[in-house]
Design a protein around this motif. Structure first.
Motif, PDB file in Angstrom:
ATOM      1  N   PHE A  38       0.786  -1.230   0.000  1.00  0.00           N
ATOM      2  CA  PHE A  38       0.000   0.000   0.000  1.00  0.00           C
ATOM      3  C   PHE A  38       0.818   1.279   0.000  1.00  0.00           C
ATOM      4  O   PHE A  38       0.400   2.276  -0.571  1.00  0.00           O
ATOM      5  N   TYR A  39       1.965   1.297   0.669  1.00  0.00           N
ATOM      6  CA  TYR A  39       2.714   2.531   0.854  1.00  0.00           C
ATOM      7  C   TYR A  39       4.202   2.281   0.647  1.00  0.00           C
ATOM      8  O   TYR A  39       4.748   1.307   1.150  1.00  0.00           O
ATOM      9  N   GLY A  40       4.830   3.146  -0.111  1.00  0.00           N
ATOM     10  CA  GLY A  40       6.264   3.044  -0.327  1.00  0.00           C
ATOM     11  C   GLY A  40       6.582   2.767  -1.786  1.00  0.00           C
ATOM     12  O   GLY A  40       5.698   2.719  -2.646  1.00  0.00           O
ATOM     13  N   TYR A  41       7.872   2.597  -2.047  1.00  0.00           N
ATOM     14  CA  TYR A  41       8.318   2.245  -3.395  1.00  0.00           C
ATOM     15  C   TYR A  41       8.151   0.741  -3.531  1.00  0.00           C
ATOM     16  O   TYR A  41       8.891  -0.038  -2.911  1.00  0.00           O
ATOM     17  N   LYS A  63      15.372  10.343  -4.698  1.00  0.00           N
ATOM     18  CA  LYS A  63      15.177  10.567  -6.138  1.00  0.00           C
ATOM     19  C   LYS A  63      13.889  11.345  -6.403  1.00  0.00           C
ATOM     20  O   LYS A  63      13.838  12.178  -7.311  1.00  0.00           O
ATOM     21  N   MET A  64      12.862  11.083  -5.620  1.00  0.00           N
ATOM     22  CA  MET A  64      11.603  11.804  -5.793  1.00  0.00           C
ATOM     23  C   MET A  64      11.777  13.280  -5.434  1.00  0.00           C
ATOM     24  O   MET A  64      11.252  14.153  -6.127  1.00  0.00           O
ATOM     25  N   GLN A  65      12.532  13.547  -4.390  1.00  0.00           N
ATOM     26  CA  GLN A  65      12.816  14.937  -4.022  1.00  0.00           C
ATOM     27  C   GLN A  65      13.583  15.642  -5.136  1.00  0.00           C
ATOM     28  O   GLN A  65      13.261  16.776  -5.499  1.00  0.00           O
ATOM     29  N   ARG A  66      14.568  14.960  -5.682  1.00  0.00           N
ATOM     30  CA  ARG A  66      15.373  15.555  -6.752  1.00  0.00           C
ATOM     31  C   ARG A  66      14.520  15.825  -7.992  1.00  0.00           C
ATOM     32  O   ARG A  66      14.615  16.895  -8.597  1.00  0.00           O
ATOM     33  N   LEU A  67      13.664  14.878  -8.346  1.00  0.00           N
ATOM     34  CA  LEU A  67      12.772  15.086  -9.488  1.00  0.00           C
ATOM     35  C   LEU A  67      11.856  16.277  -9.238  1.00  0.00           C
ATOM     36  O   LEU A  67      11.619  17.085 -10.134  1.00  0.00           O
ATOM     37  N   PRO A 102      12.367   7.907 -16.129  1.00  0.00           N
ATOM     38  CA  PRO A 102      13.814   7.750 -15.905  1.00  0.00           C
ATOM     39  C   PRO A 102      14.155   7.552 -14.426  1.00  0.00           C
ATOM     40  O   PRO A 102      15.079   6.806 -14.100  1.00  0.00           O
ATOM     41  N   MET A 103      13.407   8.200 -13.538  1.00  0.00           N
ATOM     42  CA  MET A 103      13.639   8.027 -12.105  1.00  0.00           C
ATOM     43  C   MET A 103      13.415   6.569 -11.705  1.00  0.00           C
ATOM     44  O   MET A 103      14.242   5.969 -11.016  1.00  0.00           O
TER      45      MET A 103
END
Length: 120
Positions: A38-41, A63-67, A102-103
């Motif tokens: 349900f939650y997370g990568y 990576k999500m923060q960087r994107l 790409p991420m």
């Protein structure tokens, strides 16, 4: 004089980028403790075991923060470009939909490199 024009292109990119960044922060500081659906990568590779899971959560959050930051910067840069509203809207939607690909590929590549299958 208007400092930032709020075209659909810039508005969509900045808001989406901000949401990605905030989601990445939340995910980083409050990662899921256990493997779940349900939650997370959540991919087959990231859910192999708890070691892989924990690494994947931290790595994906960064990576999500960087994107998110990239999208915000792109949106701010787009605010100085003259573009048709309809084209800008569709371009922004395409970028928001395609930018995570790409991420995701990079995260999976890193997981494959750090945790080869034979470690199961």
């Amino acid at each position: 004089m208007e400092l930032l024009r709020l075209s659909p292109l810039s508005l969509i990119l900045v808001l989406t980028g901000f949401l990605f960044f905030i989601a990445g922060l939340i995910h980083y500081y409050y990662p899921p403790k256990r493997i779940n659906h349900f939650y997370g990568y959540r991919t087959k590779r990231s859910m192999r075991n708890l070691t892989v899971w924990k690494f994947a959560q931290t790595y994906a959050a960064k990576k999500m923060q960087r994107l998110g930051l990239y999208l915000v910067v792109l949106g701010l840069l787009a605010s100085v470009v003259e573009i048709d509203r309809m084209i800008g809207t569709w371009l922004a939607i395409a970028l928001v939909v395609l930018a995570p690909i790409p991420m995701l590929l990079e995260i999976e590549k890193e997981l494959k490199k750090r945790f080869p299958k034979d470690e199961d």
